[in-house]
Enzyme design. Sequence first.
Site, short mmCIF file in Angstrom:
data_model
loop_
_atom_site.label_atom_id
_atom_site.label_comp_id
_atom_site.label_asym_id
_atom_site.label_seq_id
_atom_site.Cartn_x
_atom_site.Cartn_y
_atom_site.Cartn_z
N LYS A 215 0.85 -1.13 0.09
CA LYS A 215 0.08 0.10 0.08
C LYS A 215 0.87 1.23 -0.07
CE LYS A 215 -3.59 -2.56 0.19
NZ LYS A 215 -2.93 -4.03 0.32
C1 LIG Z 1 -9.15 -3.17 -1.80
C2 LIG Z 1 -8.67 -3.90 -0.60
N1 LIG Z 1 -9.69 -3.92 0.40
C3 LIG Z 1 -8.92 -4.77 1.45
C4 LIG Z 1 -7.59 -5.00 1.79
C5 LIG Z 1 -7.24 -5.96 2.84
O1 LIG Z 1 -6.01 -5.38 3.62
P1 LIG Z 1 -5.17 -6.39 4.41
O2 LIG Z 1 -4.22 -7.08 3.46
O3 LIG Z 1 -4.26 -5.35 5.19
O4 LIG Z 1 -6.08 -7.15 5.05
C6 LIG Z 1 -6.71 -5.13 0.50
C7 LIG Z 1 -5.43 -5.26 0.69
O5 LIG Z 1 -4.93 -5.87 -0.35
C8 LIG Z 1 -7.49 -4.46 -0.55
O6 LIG Z 1 -6.72 -4.22 -1.65
#
Ligand SMILES: Cc1ncc(COP(=O)(O)O)c(C=O)c1O
Length: 444
Positions: A215
């Site tokens: 991210k």
């Molecule tokens: C659009 C979106 N939502 C939620 C998430 C979930 O995040 P995490 O990997 O921190 O659980 C991601 C992670 O790639 C994502 O791209």
Amino acid sequence: MSEQTTRTIEARHEALAIDGGRPVRVEPLPLEFPGIHHMDGEEIEAALRPLRSRSLFRYYGVRAPEEVEAFESEFAQFLGASRALAVSSGTGALSTALGALGVGPGQEVIVPAYLWVSVVAAVVNQGAIPVLADIDDTFGLNPVEVERQITARTAGVIAVHMSGAPADIRALQSICRRRGIFLLEDCAQCNGGSVGGQRVGTFGDMAAFSFQMNKNMTCGEGGCVVTNNSHLYERAFACHDLGYARDERGRLQVGDAELCLWGKGYRLDELRASILRVQLKKLPGVIARMRRSKYRIRQALEEFPGVGLRRIVDPQGDTGCFLITTYPNPAIARRVNQALRAEGIVTSPQGVSNIVMTEWGLHIYYNIVSLVQKTGCDGRGFPWTLAENARLVRDYHKGVCPAADSLFERSILLAIPSCLTEKDEDDIVRAFRKVLSALGLNRG
Ligand SMILES: Cc1ncc(COP(=O)(O)O)c(C=O)c1O
């Protein structure tokens, strides 16, 4: 002779690498991880602070903890939101937000055809039914399709700002307000993005962020729930922790009947928050670099009428981490992609860049096997088989979102790392020009 004619003639004389010609570059492009490229001694120093004080837990410790709380207030201020609640992942943020919003069996939640598996998982884990709505050329929810999917059982909409750029969030906000349903923004892939100067994450009733390594800013794993609504904040607080409020000393308060919920165990620790505080300071610079690189490449592509460019709701609010180009048909998209890769427009194997979007794994609804097959962790098909959901169950096979299906097959996703040099950008532009001219995409 115009510059464009010169380039076209040059390109005509250069054999494509895929046909045995000399590639534009041989060195892999940098990996995509935006925040990581700008990590240095500052993050190391910050991480040492909670270690030195031996206070790693956010609510109490050997010394009074401060990092998570400070991060929450700095992040809320950055966004222009009233409350931020740091959690341990983006998936945890989505789940916490849906818990706060009271989502459960018998309810439908509208989600886009282009998303990440965590969005669906958060809905399903609450016992509710995800409902797919098609996307448009923003690669975000098409507001018309959202409206078409609303039923008497719709609890709300999760708008996902995908691949670095905001969805048409104002239109979605107005639909949700008019229909009396919640709007939850998933800003995991668009941290720091905005529309009309207003940051994403402040349009909906709640928002979820991720600070996982891919991210715009990162501490490896982490997330945040954001809201302007103090009631939702208090519920989210209880849900992310042990189901109850805490007092100023961090001790659990079980006396409030309204806040007698169930916790999900997504607290963030001091160590990761201390890293996030540094990454947040760097975020505007990281975004500026990606946006500059992306728009330099995008501008060069405007001279190719055969190439479609993703509609960007507000270019000033695009975080720039991905470029999406669309082609007249799937065969051309695949050919352009293979030819670009042969020209050296690839990263080393740890990265994912320059792919036809059907290859984008669990971002594509019909690639999510457990959704298509409606499986449940309990082995009995929860939540699909619950009596409350009997009339709500939907279809998730390829074909239910035709606009998305067509865009995925005809589009190429290129990551824009936050550390591209001018030479890297030149190579990307040169490779596109070489391939697109050879394939006749310079003609209308
Ligand atoms: C659009 C979106 N939502 C939620 C998430 C979930 O995040 P995490 O990997 O921190 O659980 C991601 C992670 O790639 C994502 O791209």
